[in-house]
Design an enzyme around this catalytic site. Structure first.
Site, PDB file in Angstrom:
ATOM      1  N   GLU A  88      -7.273   8.678   6.255  1.00 38.54           N
ATOM      2  CA  GLU A  88      -7.570   9.363   7.516  1.00 38.54           C
ATOM      3  C   GLU A  88      -8.015  10.822   7.337  1.00 38.54           C
ATOM      4  O   GLU A  88      -7.319  11.746   7.797  1.00 38.54           O
ATOM      5  CB  GLU A  88      -6.354   9.302   8.451  1.00 38.54           C
ATOM      6  CG  GLU A  88      -5.885   7.905   8.761  1.00 38.54           C
ATOM      7  CD  GLU A  88      -4.817   7.865   9.852  1.00 38.54           C
ATOM      8  OE1 GLU A  88      -4.405   8.926  10.347  1.00 38.54           O
ATOM      9  OE2 GLU A  88      -4.405   6.754  10.221  1.00 38.54           O
ATOM     10  N   TYR A 128      -4.268   2.101  15.861  1.00 41.09           N
ATOM     11  CA  TYR A 128      -3.039   2.134  16.665  1.00 41.09           C
ATOM     12  C   TYR A 128      -3.290   2.020  18.159  1.00 41.09           C
ATOM     13  O   TYR A 128      -2.533   1.378  18.863  1.00 41.09           O
ATOM     14  CB  TYR A 128      -2.284   3.439  16.388  1.00 41.09           C
ATOM     15  CG  TYR A 128      -1.683   3.474  15.003  1.00 41.09           C
ATOM     16  CD1 TYR A 128      -0.444   2.904  14.754  1.00 41.09           C
ATOM     17  CD2 TYR A 128      -2.379   4.022  13.940  1.00 41.09           C
ATOM     18  CE1 TYR A 128       0.107   2.908  13.477  1.00 41.09           C
ATOM     19  CE2 TYR A 128      -1.838   4.033  12.653  1.00 41.09           C
ATOM     20  CZ  TYR A 128      -0.601   3.472  12.429  1.00 41.09           C
ATOM     21  OH  TYR A 128      -0.067   3.462  11.175  1.00 41.09           O
ATOM     22  N   GLU A 170      -3.409  -0.020   8.175  1.00 39.14           N
ATOM     23  CA  GLU A 170      -2.222   0.377   8.952  1.00 39.14           C
ATOM     24  C   GLU A 170      -2.374  -0.131  10.373  1.00 39.14           C
ATOM     25  O   GLU A 170      -3.444  -0.011  10.964  1.00 39.14           O
ATOM     26  CB  GLU A 170      -2.066   1.911   9.049  1.00 39.14           C
ATOM     27  CG  GLU A 170      -1.601   2.591   7.803  1.00 39.14           C
ATOM     28  CD  GLU A 170      -1.456   4.104   7.988  1.00 39.14           C
ATOM     29  OE1 GLU A 170      -1.203   4.567   9.124  1.00 39.14           O
ATOM     30  OE2 GLU A 170      -1.609   4.808   6.983  1.00 39.14           O
ATOM     31  N   ARG A 218       0.854  -1.189   0.000  1.00 35.48           N
ATOM     32  CA  ARG A 218       0.000   0.000   0.000  1.00 35.48           C
ATOM     33  C   ARG A 218       0.891   1.241   0.000  1.00 35.48           C
ATOM     34  O   ARG A 218       1.701   1.410   0.913  1.00 35.48           O
ATOM     35  CB  ARG A 218      -0.916  -0.005   1.229  1.00 35.48           C
ATOM     36  CG  ARG A 218      -1.714   1.266   1.379  1.00 35.48           C
ATOM     37  CD  ARG A 218      -2.709   1.235   2.537  1.00 35.48           C
ATOM     38  NE  ARG A 218      -3.341   2.547   2.609  1.00 35.48           N
ATOM     39  CZ  ARG A 218      -3.226   3.410   3.627  1.00 35.48           C
ATOM     40  NH1 ARG A 218      -2.538   3.097   4.715  1.00 35.48           N
ATOM     41  NH2 ARG A 218      -3.798   4.574   3.561  1.00 35.48           N
ATOM     42  N   HIS A 220      -2.760  11.057   0.821  1.00 27.19           N
ATOM     43  CA  HIS A 220      -2.223  10.817   2.162  1.00 27.19           C
ATOM     44  C   HIS A 220      -1.579  12.120   2.643  1.00 27.19           C
ATOM     45  O   HIS A 220      -0.374  12.203   2.833  1.00 27.19           O
ATOM     46  CB  HIS A 220      -1.240   9.643   2.151  1.00 27.19           C
ATOM     47  CG  HIS A 220      -0.997   9.013   3.492  1.00 27.19           C
ATOM     48  ND1 HIS A 220      -1.128   7.660   3.734  1.00 27.19           N
ATOM     49  CD2 HIS A 220      -0.621   9.542   4.671  1.00 27.19           C
ATOM     50  CE1 HIS A 220      -0.847   7.399   5.003  1.00 27.19           C
ATOM     51  NE2 HIS A 220      -0.519   8.530   5.589  1.00 27.19           N
ATOM     52  N   ASN A 235      -7.247   2.039   9.840  1.00 27.73           N
ATOM     53  CA  ASN A 235      -5.939   2.256  10.457  1.00 27.73           C
ATOM     54  C   ASN A 235      -6.166   2.250  11.956  1.00 27.73           C
ATOM     55  O   ASN A 235      -6.990   3.012  12.464  1.00 27.73           O
ATOM     56  CB  ASN A 235      -5.353   3.614  10.059  1.00 27.73           C
ATOM     57  CG  ASN A 235      -4.931   3.648   8.596  1.00 27.73           C
ATOM     58  OD1 ASN A 235      -5.032   2.652   7.890  1.00 27.73           O
ATOM     59  ND2 ASN A 235      -4.457   4.801   8.155  1.00 27.73           N
TER      60      ASN A 235
HETATM   61  C1  FCB Z   1      -1.155   7.318  10.739  1.00 26.50           C
HETATM   62  C2  FCB Z   1      -0.730   7.836   9.389  1.00 26.50           C
HETATM   63  C3  FCB Z   1       0.603   7.315   8.928  1.00 26.50           C
HETATM   64  C4  FCB Z   1       1.594   7.235  10.058  1.00 26.50           C
HETATM   65  C5  FCB Z   1       1.007   6.511  11.234  1.00 26.50           C
HETATM   66  C6  FCB Z   1       1.957   6.340  12.395  1.00 26.50           C
HETATM   67  O1  FCB Z   1      -2.068   8.195  11.320  1.00 26.50           O
HETATM   68  O2  FCB Z   1      -1.696   7.504   8.413  1.00 26.50           O
HETATM   69  O3  FCB Z   1       1.046   8.111   7.872  1.00 26.50           O
HETATM   70  O4  FCB Z   1       2.041   8.489  10.373  1.00 26.50           O
HETATM   71  O5  FCB Z   1      -0.138   7.187  11.677  1.00 26.50           O
END
Ligand code: FCB
Length: 442
Positions: free
Chosen positions: A165, A293, A348, A76, A120, A291
C-alpha cells in the site's frame, strides 16, 4: 448455492512485521519510524506501541503451529527492514536475517508457502532522518535492502511483494500525518509516492535475479470510488478520488504515466520525476496484490441538494468502514478490464469487530463470519466472470497492533490476549479452516 474455487486456489492469512513481532530492540534491530511515532505521546490510541505486540519474534514456532491448525496453505508476512539493515543501508545485521531465514524454513517444513513483503510501512528511522520517502536516496537504499533480503531468502520465498500500500505510506504518513512519520505536506506526499514506486520498480529486476523462480509483484489498497448521484459534481469527485487513490499507482505501474487529471488537480512541480523513472516503475509483474476493505461514495459539497441515488449501508465495522461485499467484485472486474496484470491475489481482506471471549472460552465473531462469507462469495463471482484471481489472504492471522488505533481494533481470525499472549481461534477462523479444506463456500 455452492461456490467452488478453482483447483490450486491459494488460501492464506496475512500479517505485518511491526504489527506482530514485538522485540523492538532485540538482536540488533534498528529503530523504525513506527517506533519513533508510537513512542511520541498522543500519536497512537492509548499511547500503545509495538514494543511487544503479539510477541511473534519469540513465538513464531507456535504461530506456525497455529497456521497448521487452521489449515493455511500460505502465509503473507513482512520483513522489518531495520532488523536486516539497522541504519537502512550499509551494515547488515546477521541476526535479523537469521530470524526470517528460520521463519521461512519453519513455514516450508510445515508445508506453508511463504509470501514475503519487503516494506509494510516500517522505514528505518535513520533513513527518515535523511529525508525519508520524499528523498530519492531512500529508493536507492531500498534496492540495497531488496538485494540482501532476496540473496538470503531468494527462492525459498515463493512470492515477493516489494511494497504494501504505497498510497497509505505516502498519504497517511506525509500528508495526513496520522501515520509515521506524521508529516503534513502535499509536496512531500507526492515526492514520497514517486520514490516508493521507483523503489518498487528498481527492486523488481533485483528480485528476479536473486529469486528467478519466485513470483514478483506489489500490493496496492484498491477500492471502488462511487458517485452518490448522477450529478456531474459528484461524478467528478468520484473520478478524482479514484485518480488519487487508485490510478496514481496503477497507471505508472501499467506503463501509462501519472494520470493527467490528477497531475492537473495537484498542480505542483514534479521535478523529482527523472528521465527513465517511469520505464523503471513499469517493470512487468507476475501479479498484483489487492488489499480491499471498503468502498468510498463521493458526494460533492456543491451538490448538497442533489438526490442521492447510491445508498451507503449502515452496516459498518469497528473502523467505521462500510460493509459492502460487492466492492471486492467490482474492483477485481475493473482491474481485469482496464489493466494488464496477468494475475491477482487478494493479499488482505477482513474486518475489525469488538470481539470478546465468551464464557465457553470461545470467540463467537458472527459478524466477521458473515463478512468473510459475503466477501468470498463476491470474490468467487469475479473468478466466475473470468478474473484470474489466484488466491486469498485473510487479514489478519492474529489480532495485532492496528497502527494509529493501537490494540483497540481486532482484525484477527485468531484472538490474542495481549497480557498472557494466549491465542484463541475465533469462529471466523474455524469457518476459514472449513473453506480452505473444502475449497468452496456453502
Ligand atoms: C491495511 C494495512 C494492514 C492493516 C489493515 C487493516 O491498510 O495494510 O496493515 O492495518 O489495513
Amino acid at each position: 448455492m455452492t461456490d467452488h474455487f478453482p483447483d490450486g486456489f491459494l488460501w492464506g492469512a496475512a500479517t505485518a512485521a511491526y504489527q506482530i513481532e514485538g522485540a523492538h530492540d532485540e538482536d540488533g534491530r534498528g529503530e523504525s519510524i513506527w517506533d519513533r511515532f508510537s513512542h511520541t505521546p498522543g500519536k497512537v490510541f492509548g499511547n500503545h506501541t509495538g514494543d511487544r505486540a503479539c510477541d511473534h519474534y519469540h513465538r513464531w514456532r507456535e504461530d506456525i503451529q497455529l497456521m497448521q491448525q487452521l489449515g493455511l496453505q500460505a502465509y503473507r508476512f513482512s520483513i522489518a527492514w531495520s532488523r536486516i539493515l539497522p541504519q537502512g543501508y550499509g551494515k547488515v545485521n546477521q541476526k535479523g536475517l537469521d530470524f526470517y531465514s528460520c521463519l521461512v524454513d519453519g513455514l516450508l517444513d510445515a508445508g506453508i508457502v511463504p509470501y514475503a513483503t519487503l516494506y509494510h510501512w516500517d522505514l528505518p528511522q535513520a533513513l527518515q532522518d535523511r529525508g525519508g520517502w520524499p528523498a530519492r536516496s531512500t529508493a536507492e537504499a531500498f534496492v540495497e535492502y531488496a538485494e540482501i533480503a532476496s540473496q538470503h531468502l531468494g527462492d525459498r520465498v515463493a512470492s515477493w511483494a516489494t511494497l504494501n500500500e504505497p498510497q497509505v505510506s505516502a498519504q497517511a504518513g506525509y500528508l495526513q500525518g496520522r501515520h509515521a512519520p506524521g508529516h503534513t505536506s502535499l509536496d512531500e506526499m507526492m515526492a514520497a509516492s514517486h520514490h516508493l514506486l521507483l523503489a518498487h520498480g528498481w527492486a523488481v529486476p533485483v528480485l528476479r535475479r536473486n529469486a528467478p523462480r519466485a513470483q514478483v509483484g506489489v500490493v496496492l489498497n484498491l477500492q471502488p470510488h462511487t458517485a452518490a448521484s448522477s450529478n456531474e459534481a459528484d461524478q467528478l469527485a468520484a473520478r478524482l478520488g479514484d485518480g488519487m487513490q487508485n490510478r496514481w499507482y496503477l497507471d505508472p505501474l501499467a506503463g501509462r504515466n501519472y494520470p493527467a487529471d490528477v497531475v492537473a488537480h495537484y498542480d505542483r512541480s514534479m521535478a523529482y520525476v527523472l528521465s527513465g523513472d517511469l520505464e523503471a516503475i513499469a517493470a512487468p509483474l507476475d501479479y498484483l496484490g489487492v488489499n480491499h476493505y471498503f468502498r468510498t461514495v463521493h458526494r460533492s459539497e456543491s451538490t448538497a441538494d442533489a438526490e442521492v441515488t447510491v445508498q451507503v449501508s449502515s452496516d459498518k465495522t469497528e473502523m467505521g468502514w462500510e460493509v459492502y461485499p460487492p466492492g471486492i467484485q467490482e474492483i477485481l472486474l475493473r482491474l481485469h478490464r482496464e489493466y494488464p496484470f496477468p494475475a491477482y491475489y487478494i493479499t488482505e481482506n477482513g474486518a475489525a469487530f469488538a470481539d470478546e471471549v465468551s464464557e465457553d472460552g470461545a470467540v463467537h465473531d458472527a459478524q466477521r463470519v458473515n463478512y468473510l462469507r459475503e466477501y468470498l462469495h463476491n470474490a468467487h463471482q469475479a473468478i466466475a466472470a473470468g478474473v484470474p484471481l489466484k488466491g486469498y489472504f485473510a487479514w489478519s492471522l492474529l489480532d495485532n497492533f492496528e497502527w494509529a488505533w493501537g490494540y483497540s481494533r481486532r482484525f484477527g481470525i485468531v484472538y490474542v490476549d495481549y497480557e498472557t499472549q494466549t491465542r484463541i481461534i475465533k469462529d471466523s477462523g474455524r469457518l476459514y479452516t472449513k473453506i480452505v479444506k473444502e475449497n468452496r463456500l456453502k
